[in-house]
Scaffold this motif. Structure first.
Motif, PDB file in Angstrom:
ATOM      1  N   PRO A 178       0.530  -1.239  -0.088  1.00 43.40           N
ATOM      2  CA  PRO A 178      -0.094   0.050   0.170  1.00 43.40           C
ATOM      3  C   PRO A 178       1.030   1.751   0.054  1.00 43.40           C
ATOM      4  CG  PRO A 178      -0.011  -1.258   2.519  1.00 43.40           C
ATOM      5  CD  PRO A 178       0.787  -1.971   0.922  1.00 43.40           C
ATOM      6  N   VAL A 179       0.577   2.634  -0.824  1.00 49.37           N
ATOM      7  CA  VAL A 179       1.205   4.066  -1.348  1.00 49.37           C
ATOM      8  C   VAL A 179       0.230   4.582  -0.613  1.00 49.37           C
ATOM      9  CG1 VAL A 179       2.148   4.915  -2.884  1.00 49.37           C
ATOM     10  CG2 VAL A 179       2.385   2.572  -2.695  1.00 49.37           C
ATOM     11  N   HIS A 180       0.174   5.673   0.580  1.00 44.04           N
ATOM     12  CA  HIS A 180      -0.535   6.743   0.140  1.00 44.04           C
ATOM     13  C   HIS A 180      -0.807   7.506  -0.818  1.00 44.04           C
ATOM     14  CE1 HIS A 180      -2.793   9.518   2.509  1.00 44.04           C
ATOM     15  NE2 HIS A 180      -2.985   9.372   3.292  1.00 44.04           N
ATOM     16  N   PRO A 181      -2.220   7.749  -1.014  1.00 43.64           N
ATOM     17  CA  PRO A 181      -2.146   8.935  -2.387  1.00 43.64           C
ATOM     18  C   PRO A 181      -1.900  10.458  -1.513  1.00 43.64           C
ATOM     19  CG  PRO A 181      -4.332   8.640  -1.309  1.00 43.64           C
ATOM     20  CD  PRO A 181      -3.416   7.297   0.244  1.00 43.64           C
ATOM     21  N   ALA A 182      -1.359  10.535  -0.209  1.00 37.38           N
ATOM     22  CA  ALA A 182      -0.615  11.757  -0.472  1.00 37.38           C
ATOM     23  C   ALA A 182       0.675  11.800  -0.657  1.00 37.38           C
ATOM     24  CB  ALA A 182      -1.313  12.231   0.629  1.00 37.38           C
ATOM     25  N   ALA A 183       1.636  11.028  -0.799  1.00 37.00           N
ATOM     26  CA  ALA A 183       2.817  10.784  -0.184  1.00 37.00           C
ATOM     27  C   ALA A 183       3.840   9.946  -1.882  1.00 37.00           C
ATOM     28  CB  ALA A 183       2.552  10.045   0.683  1.00 37.00           C
ATOM     29  N   GLY A 184       2.919   9.401  -2.389  1.00 33.69           N
ATOM     30  CA  GLY A 184       3.378   8.554  -3.399  1.00 33.69           C
ATOM     31  C   GLY A 184       4.589   7.691  -2.836  1.00 33.69           C
ATOM     32  N   ILE A 185       5.241   6.879  -4.205  1.00 33.77           N
ATOM     33  CA  ILE A 185       6.623   5.736  -3.612  1.00 33.77           C
ATOM     34  C   ILE A 185       7.479   6.402  -2.865  1.00 33.77           C
ATOM     35  CG2 ILE A 185       4.990   3.923  -5.198  1.00 33.77           C
ATOM     36  CD1 ILE A 185       7.304   4.513  -7.229  1.00 33.77           C
ATOM     37  N   GLY A 186       7.777   5.951  -1.979  1.00 34.01           N
ATOM     38  CA  GLY A 186       9.322   5.999  -1.404  1.00 34.01           C
ATOM     39  C   GLY A 186      10.057   4.935  -1.787  1.00 34.01           C
ATOM     40  N   PRO A 187      12.005   5.051  -0.759  1.00 37.81           N
ATOM     41  CA  PRO A 187      12.655   3.998  -0.764  1.00 37.81           C
ATOM     42  C   PRO A 187      12.001   2.480  -0.459  1.00 37.81           C
ATOM     43  CG  PRO A 187      13.518   6.083  -0.248  1.00 37.81           C
ATOM     44  CD  PRO A 187      11.905   6.802  -0.646  1.00 37.81           C
ATOM     45  N   ASP A 188      10.832   2.697   1.067  1.00 38.12           N
ATOM     46  CA  ASP A 188      10.054   2.340   1.610  1.00 38.12           C
ATOM     47  C   ASP A 188       9.426   0.908   0.243  1.00 38.12           C
ATOM     48  OD1 ASP A 188       8.804   4.066   1.776  1.00 38.12           O
ATOM     49  OD2 ASP A 188       7.647   3.839   3.597  1.00 38.12           O
ATOM     50  N   HIS A 189       9.202   1.546  -0.134  1.00 37.07           N
ATOM     51  CA  HIS A 189       8.066   0.833  -1.358  1.00 37.07           C
ATOM     52  C   HIS A 189       8.952   0.018  -1.944  1.00 37.07           C
ATOM     53  CE1 HIS A 189       5.552   4.449   0.444  1.00 37.07           C
ATOM     54  NE2 HIS A 189       4.491   3.201   0.621  1.00 37.07           N
ATOM     55  N   LEU A 190       9.819   0.876  -2.577  1.00 39.65           N
ATOM     56  CA  LEU A 190      10.793   0.231  -3.546  1.00 39.65           C
ATOM     57  C   LEU A 190      11.468  -0.889  -2.651  1.00 39.65           C
ATOM     58  CD1 LEU A 190      12.249   3.309  -5.825  1.00 39.65           C
ATOM     59  CD2 LEU A 190       9.823   1.763  -6.381  1.00 39.65           C
ATOM     60  N   ALA A 191      11.799  -0.853  -1.552  1.00 39.12           N
ATOM     61  CA  ALA A 191      12.813  -1.868  -0.993  1.00 39.12           C
ATOM     62  C   ALA A 191      11.952  -2.748  -0.577  1.00 39.12           C
ATOM     63  CB  ALA A 191      13.458  -1.561   0.328  1.00 39.12           C
ATOM     64  N   ALA A 192      10.455  -2.834  -0.558  1.00 36.55           N
ATOM     65  CA  ALA A 192       9.726  -4.086  -0.122  1.00 36.55           C
ATOM     66  C   ALA A 192       9.208  -4.773  -1.222  1.00 36.55           C
ATOM     67  CB  ALA A 192       8.246  -3.239   0.907  1.00 36.55           C
ATOM     68  N   VAL A 193       9.181  -4.295  -2.410  1.00 33.33           N
ATOM     69  CA  VAL A 193       8.784  -4.855  -3.928  1.00 33.33           C
ATOM     70  C   VAL A 193      10.638  -5.598  -3.945  1.00 33.33           C
ATOM     71  CG1 VAL A 193       9.247  -4.535  -6.182  1.00 33.33           C
ATOM     72  CG2 VAL A 193       7.772  -2.908  -5.029  1.00 33.33           C
ATOM     73  N   GLU A 194      11.628  -5.243  -3.762  1.00 30.33           N
ATOM     74  CA  GLU A 194      12.045  -6.173  -3.932  1.00 30.33           C
ATOM     75  C   GLU A 194      12.381  -6.877  -2.814  1.00 30.33           C
ATOM     76  OE1 GLU A 194      17.386  -5.534  -5.300  1.00 30.33           O
ATOM     77  OE2 GLU A 194      16.120  -3.770  -4.684  1.00 30.33           O
ATOM     78  N   THR A 195      12.558  -6.912  -2.073  1.00 32.75           N
ATOM     79  CA  THR A 195      12.547  -8.093  -0.834  1.00 32.75           C
ATOM     80  C   THR A 195      11.442  -8.246  -1.308  1.00 32.75           C
ATOM     81  OG1 THR A 195      13.164  -6.493   0.976  1.00 32.75           O
ATOM     82  CG2 THR A 195      11.793  -8.655   1.787  1.00 32.75           C
ATOM     83  N   ALA A 196      10.315  -8.651  -1.529  1.00 32.46           N
ATOM     84  CA  ALA A 196       8.816  -9.802  -1.903  1.00 32.46           C
ATOM     85  C   ALA A 196       9.320 -10.281  -3.593  1.00 32.46           C
ATOM     86  CB  ALA A 196       7.749  -9.226  -2.057  1.00 32.46           C
ATOM     87  N   LEU A 197      10.087  -9.916  -3.943  1.00 31.87           N
ATOM     88  CA  LEU A 197       9.996 -10.338  -5.525  1.00 31.87           C
ATOM     89  C   LEU A 197      11.342 -11.372  -5.269  1.00 31.87           C
ATOM     90  CD1 LEU A 197       9.035  -7.391  -8.168  1.00 31.87           C
ATOM     91  CD2 LEU A 197       8.163  -9.406  -7.588  1.00 31.87           C
ATOM     92  N   GLN A 198      12.084 -11.112  -4.508  1.00 33.43           N
ATOM     93  CA  GLN A 198      13.521 -12.078  -4.484  1.00 33.43           C
ATOM     94  C   GLN A 198      12.943 -12.894  -3.635  1.00 33.43           C
ATOM     95  OE1 GLN A 198      16.150 -11.351  -6.048  1.00 33.43           O
ATOM     96  NE2 GLN A 198      16.990  -9.298  -6.520  1.00 33.43           N
ATOM     97  N   GLN A 199      12.514 -12.892  -2.910  1.00 31.08           N
ATOM     98  CA  GLN A 199      12.255 -13.842  -2.187  1.00 31.08           C
ATOM     99  C   GLN A 199      11.112 -14.698  -2.846  1.00 31.08           C
ATOM    100  OE1 GLN A 199       9.637 -12.474   0.984  1.00 31.08           O
ATOM    101  NE2 GLN A 199      11.146 -12.305   2.776  1.00 31.08           N
ATOM    102  N   GLY A 200      10.279 -14.367  -3.633  1.00 29.50           N
ATOM    103  CA  GLY A 200       9.296 -14.894  -4.642  1.00 29.50           C
ATOM    104  C   GLY A 200      10.490 -16.106  -5.662  1.00 29.50           C
ATOM    105  N   LYS A 201      11.466 -15.931  -5.689  1.00 32.30           N
ATOM    106  CA  LYS A 201      12.104 -16.383  -6.892  1.00 32.30           C
ATOM    107  C   LYS A 201      12.807 -17.921  -5.805  1.00 32.30           C
ATOM    108  CE  LYS A 201      14.351 -12.724  -8.927  1.00 32.30           C
ATOM    109  NZ  LYS A 201      16.182 -11.965  -9.457  1.00 32.30           N
ATOM    110  N   SER A 202      12.592 -18.118  -4.390  1.00 31.38           N
ATOM    111  CA  SER A 202      13.022 -19.529  -4.108  1.00 31.38           C
ATOM    112  C   SER A 202      11.868 -20.214  -3.579  1.00 31.38           C
ATOM    113  CB  SER A 202      13.141 -18.639  -2.400  1.00 31.38           C
ATOM    114  OG  SER A 202      13.591 -17.348  -1.734  1.00 31.38           O
TER     115      SER A 202
END
Length: 169
Positions: free
Chosen positions: A145-169
């Protein structure tokens, strides 16, 4: 199978609920002939997001795709403003008032593939969200989830990377 990173426009990339453009965001305006609003579309976009998303997709071997009511207009407007190539589009506009919201279309598009999804509206249809997650089973599925008044930030991108890296295993 190659994982997918799904991008909503309004909220994650365009923090429309902010009172003014957040730091680093630039206002863009387009006249979009098929859009419901005759005045055109306005979006606040952070030009750094394009390169960050492309680098993230490269690191995670993910396919970027739009899942937004902007549909193909995202490729004509938002994508070029961010330096993104044309991306696949999950057709969701027909489901805007449907109780299944975007989940049915996303489920068909991402069938059998791990996914990370950046959106600001995951809380709108909790029943549909739960059914979607149940249908995905053990397949890696990160609804970020991304707050619509803030937009994506580094924490969101880190969460995506973690999720997709874990999804490879």
């Amino acid at each position: 199978m190659k994982p997918i990173l799904l991008l909503d426009v309004d909220g994650p990339l365009n923090p429309f609920a902010a009172e003014a453009p957040p730091l680093g965001y630039v206002e863009h305006q387009w006249r979009v002939s098929r859009w419901r609003r005759k005045a055109g579309r306005r979006a606040w976009l952070n030009p750094a997001h394009g390169a960050a998303l492309l680098a993230l997709a490269e690191r995670t071997d993910a396919e970027l795709a739009w899942v937004s009511s902007w549909e193909d207009e995202a490729n004509a407007t938002v994508g070029p403003a961010l330096g993104l190539p044309a991306l696949p589009v999950v057709g969701v506009r027909a489901y805007e008032q449907h109780p299944d919201w975007k989940y049915g279309a996303v489920g068909r598009f991402a069938a059998g593939r791990p996914l990370a999804w950046l959106d600001d509206d995951f809380g709108l249809f909790p029943g549909a969200r739960q059914r979607f997650l149940e249908r995905r089973g053990r397949l890696a599925t990160a609804l970020i989830p991304v707050h619509p008044a803030a937009g994506i930030g580094p924490d969101h991108l880190a969460a995506v990377e973690t999720a997709l890296q874990q999804g490879k295993s």
